[in-house]
Design an enzyme around this catalytic site. Structure first.
Site, short mmCIF file in Angstrom:
data_model
loop_
_atom_site.label_atom_id
_atom_site.label_comp_id
_atom_site.label_asym_id
_atom_site.label_seq_id
_atom_site.Cartn_x
_atom_site.Cartn_y
_atom_site.Cartn_z
N LEU A 39 -4.93 16.76 56.86
CA LEU A 39 -5.28 18.05 57.00
C LEU A 39 -7.16 16.69 57.34
O LEU A 39 -7.28 16.17 56.37
CB LEU A 39 -5.54 18.81 55.83
N ASP A 40 -7.83 17.16 58.02
CA ASP A 40 -9.33 16.90 58.00
C ASP A 40 -9.35 16.73 56.57
O ASP A 40 -9.53 17.90 56.08
CB ASP A 40 -10.16 17.11 58.81
N THR A 41 -10.36 15.55 56.08
CA THR A 41 -11.71 15.98 54.64
C THR A 41 -12.04 17.63 54.93
O THR A 41 -12.19 17.98 53.76
CB THR A 41 -12.73 15.49 55.43
#
Length: 178
Positions: A39-41
């Protein structure tokens, strides 16, 4: 072994040290496991970690069609006709998405506060969408909603296949032995 983790906003999906952000290592003190997908930051929610390479591959490879469910808070108020483009697959330039299952939902009741909070404009409403896809390419959901004119303000992965965030508080993990 499978570990379900509810990733907070701002956490990087890696175990090695990061100069600006917390990483998985700050939350999960278990050696030998790796995230099955990322998952993206700036996204939140379910990450599955495992020591099983085959299971990791089955989650990340779209050919296995393991469905991922996302809750996206978007800027604006899309109509059903706006969402039809996503239901048929949308051309994002470098690839065309597979058809998505998508519906407008009420704000999830079990939602935690995000730190920092999203930016909201008083004159522009926001809408929650539930989006189910079997792909998971880089920033795909954000790119999909942006392509139809409704940028994602907050993105939470609620489920991967049958695994969900139910009974999993933010920043916590649980071990599943099957």
């Amino acid at each position: 072994m499978k570990i379900l983790f509810n990733k907070p906003y701002g956490v990087v999906c890696q175990f090695s040290k990061h100069d600006k952000h917390e990483t998985l290592k700050d939350f999960i003190p278990i050696p030998g496991v790796y995230p099955a997908g990322r998952l993206d930051t700036d996204s939140e929610g379910l990450i599955i970690l495992t020591d099983d390479g085959l299971f990791q591959h089955q989650i990340s490879d779209p050919k296995y069609k393991m469905q991922k469910t996302y809750w996206a808070q978007v800027e604006g108020a899309p109509k059903e006709s706006d969402l039809d483009e996503l239901r048929h697959g949308v051309d994002l330039g470098d690839f065309k998405t597979l058809p998505a299952e998508i519906k407008i939902i009420d704000q999830p009741k079990t939602l935690w506060e995000r730190t920092p909070p999203i930016r909201e404009r008083k004159t522009i409403p926001t809408t929650w969408l539930e989006i189910r896809i079997s792909e998971g390419k880089n920033r795909q959901v954000r790119r999909m909603t942006g392509k139809i004119g409704y940028p994602t303000l907050r993105l939470i992965r609620f489920a991967i296949g049958a695994y969900t965030l139910v009974d999993l508080d933010l920043g916590m993990y649980k071990i599943i032995r099957e």
